[in-house]
Design an enzyme around this catalytic site. Structure first.
Site, mmCIF file in Angstrom:
data_model
loop_
_atom_site.group_PDB
_atom_site.id
_atom_site.type_symbol
_atom_site.label_atom_id
_atom_site.label_comp_id
_atom_site.label_asym_id
_atom_site.label_seq_id
_atom_site.Cartn_x
_atom_site.Cartn_y
_atom_site.Cartn_z
ATOM 1 N N HIS A 167 0.843 -1.190 0.000
ATOM 2 C CA HIS A 167 0.000 0.000 0.000
ATOM 3 C C HIS A 167 0.877 1.238 0.000
ATOM 4 O O HIS A 167 1.828 1.330 0.764
ATOM 5 C CB HIS A 167 -0.903 0.033 1.244
ATOM 6 C CG HIS A 167 -1.733 1.277 1.309
ATOM 7 N ND1 HIS A 167 -2.880 1.428 0.568
ATOM 8 C CD2 HIS A 167 -1.560 2.432 1.986
ATOM 9 C CE1 HIS A 167 -3.389 2.634 0.803
ATOM 10 N NE2 HIS A 167 -2.609 3.264 1.653
ATOM 11 N N ASP A 188 -15.325 2.915 8.000
ATOM 12 C CA ASP A 188 -14.254 3.828 7.611
ATOM 13 C C ASP A 188 -14.750 4.839 6.585
ATOM 14 O O ASP A 188 -14.421 6.022 6.668
ATOM 15 C CB ASP A 188 -13.061 3.046 7.053
ATOM 16 C CG ASP A 188 -12.016 3.990 6.477
ATOM 17 O OD1 ASP A 188 -11.451 4.778 7.260
ATOM 18 O OD2 ASP A 188 -11.790 3.978 5.256
ATOM 19 N N ARG A 222 -14.781 13.030 9.040
ATOM 20 C CA ARG A 222 -13.530 13.699 9.433
ATOM 21 C C ARG A 222 -13.175 14.811 8.456
ATOM 22 O O ARG A 222 -12.647 15.854 8.842
ATOM 23 C CB ARG A 222 -12.395 12.674 9.514
ATOM 24 C CG ARG A 222 -12.513 11.743 10.724
ATOM 25 C CD ARG A 222 -11.645 10.514 10.552
ATOM 26 N NE ARG A 222 -10.268 10.856 10.271
ATOM 27 C CZ ARG A 222 -9.439 10.120 9.515
ATOM 28 N NH1 ARG A 222 -9.849 8.985 8.974
ATOM 29 N NH2 ARG A 222 -8.205 10.514 9.315
ATOM 30 N N SER A 243 -7.568 3.783 9.610
ATOM 31 C CA SER A 243 -8.336 3.842 8.374
ATOM 32 C C SER A 243 -7.644 3.042 7.266
ATOM 33 O O SER A 243 -8.250 2.189 6.607
ATOM 34 C CB SER A 243 -8.499 5.313 7.973
ATOM 35 O OG SER A 243 -8.918 5.463 6.643
ATOM 36 N N LYS A 275 -8.642 -1.098 5.728
ATOM 37 C CA LYS A 275 -8.935 -1.431 4.333
ATOM 38 C C LYS A 275 -8.032 -2.562 3.824
ATOM 39 O O LYS A 275 -8.473 -3.431 3.079
ATOM 40 C CB LYS A 275 -8.772 -0.175 3.459
ATOM 41 C CG LYS A 275 -9.955 0.788 3.649
ATOM 42 C CD LYS A 275 -9.793 2.075 2.859
ATOM 43 C CE LYS A 275 -9.012 3.096 3.623
ATOM 44 N NZ LYS A 275 -9.380 4.487 3.425
#
Ligand code: URA
Ligand code: CA
Length: 437
Positions: A85, A164, A171, A186, A190
């Site tokens: 990621h 999320d 947010r 968060s 995922k």
């Protein structure tokens, strides 16, 4: 057990207390099903913003968000599923290089990828510039392709981490995005919901990154690594430079071309090096090598022998793509016009404002301004100079690939993105460190 009241939990966090796992699960479930309203959740997010979260709270929040929706089951795929990621950058073509590269040495890659928004591009958009290629495959086909070819990319489907999605949107409008525990949980929720057994994070730092300062970048990296390891997913993070775009190309088809060149061993040095670094960690986590040095040797050999490039062809063809683009990159969509940005003075490139360049590429149509905007896969920017390079007056700093007849706004924006110094400049390091592992 006494009934929980949301207001008491908000007060507990406001006063610096530690929420229990049961309390966090109650809050996340209630928020997902709508019994806890936005105004209470925003008060809680603000309390977390100021008070932070303990390592245990962060791990519990992550897993509560994972539990809020669907989870991808990759157990039908043999081996350790390692996911990569990136926290997002400009011209970041690493996934396109890494996926076939690590798959070619036996690491299964089952990747779920999204489209881009704003100045950072999405892997799915880039892949869709290959004629015929599609990511709309069903789950059975996805698993089958990974087992057969070692690699498949699927678009986002199912209802992953709805907590999320809702919390991130909240947010965004309550000034609580910039909280390291909330960002870390968060992102990690995922990755875990999409089935990763182990995770390699590329945490970017600098102008074009989500995190612009080194101190906060390191904190975010450490926080994500800690969450991963606490919940049984071996996780490591690389901190890499995003003070200038990665590689030379920014734009969908242009980046595919750059990825192909890199897999041929002829790509930009920074993109290749980052791919080898991230790739070696993936290979080690997948148990296909004992050390990073050994892993790097395998990856380099695969590029040299053409195995990595062959894997790319197999992967593209399996998802309907025209694999001949690998040998004939000119088959990719190309823009009608090219415009140069000649340097106005001689000197050394001392800065390239990555975010601004990403925005310039978006103005050409390479990126989305809103979730639903159409993008032009052919357009973008190819840099000719990176930080530290010498440039002569009149020499082109970058080429703009556009379907517009006039692009003076973009040309001017590019002029403003390059800083030129009369003194020699040291290029920035590409990799600042590794966290975990
Ligand atoms: N990216 C995410 O996915 N979540 C955040 O909270 C911030 C950035
Ligand atoms: Ca690039």
């Amino acid at each position: 057990m006494p009934v929980m009241r949301t207001v008491d939990l908000i007060a507990k966090k406001r006063d610096g207390g530690e929420l229990t796992r049961a309390e966090i699960e109650y809050l996340i479930q209630g928020y997902t099903d709508g019994t806890i309203p936005d105004y209470q959740m925003s008060a809680l997010a603000m309390a977390i913003y100021f008070r932070g979260m303990t390592p245990q709270e962060r791990a519990d929040l992550t897993m509560a968000m994972v539990a809020s929706g669907d989870r991808i089951d990759l157990s039908a795929i043999a081996g350790v599923k390692v996911d990569k990621h990136s926290t997002g950058g400009v011209g970041d073509t690493t996934t396109l290089v890494l996926a076939p590269l690590v798959a070619s040495v036996g690491v299964p890659v089952a990747k779920m990828s999204g489209r881009g928004l704003g100045h950072t591009g999405g892997t799915v958009d880039k892949l869709e510039s290959i004629p015929g290629f599609h990511v709309e495959i069903d789950n059975d086909e996805f698993l089958e392709l990974v087992n057969r070819n070692g690699l498949a990319v699927v678009g986002q489907s199912g209802d992953l981490t709805p907590a999320d999605k809702k919390l991130y949107a909240l947010r965004d409008v309550t000034a609580t995005v910039e909280s390291i525990p909330l960002i870390a949980s968060s992102i990690m929720s995922k990755k875990i919901a999409s089935g990763a057994d182990a995770i390699v994070l590329d945490v970017k730092t600098g102008d074009g990154a989500f995190m612009k300062e080194m101190q906060e970048t390191r904190e975010l990296a450490a926080c994500m690594v800690d969450i991963g390891n606490r919940v049984g997913r071996r996780t490591i993070a690389i901190i890499s430079d995003m003070s200038q775009p990665l590689g030379y190309a920014i734009g969908n088809a242009l980046e595919v071309k750059e990825a192909i060149q890199t897999l041929k061993g002829e790509g930009p040095a920074d993109l290749y090096e980052l791919s080898l670094t991230l790739g070696s960690h993936m290979v080690v986590l997948a148990g296909k090598a004992r050390s990073e040095t050994e892993a790097r040797g395998l990856l380099e050999a695969s590029v040299k022998s053409g195995q990595a490039l062959q894997k790319l062809k197999v992967f593209l063809a399996a998802q309907g793509g025209d694999a001949s683009v690998v040998d004939y990159p000119d088959l990719l969509p190309t823009a009608a016009f090219r415009m140069e940005v000649p340097a106005r003075e001689e000197g050394y490139v001392s800065g390239i404002a990555a975010e601004r360049i990403g925005t310039a590429a978006m103005m050409l149509g390479a990126g989305r301004t809103t979730k639903d905007s159409e993008i032009d896969l052919a357009v973008g920017i190819v840099l000719h100079k990176k930080i530290g390079d010498r440039v002569a007056a009149g020499e082109s700093l970058a080429t703009i690939h556009t379907n517009r007849e006039y692009a003076d706004d973009v040309i001017n924006s590019l002029y403003d993105s390059f800083a030129i110094s009369s003194q020699p400049v040291e290029p920035p390091p590409l990799i600042y460190g590794v966290v975990g592992g």
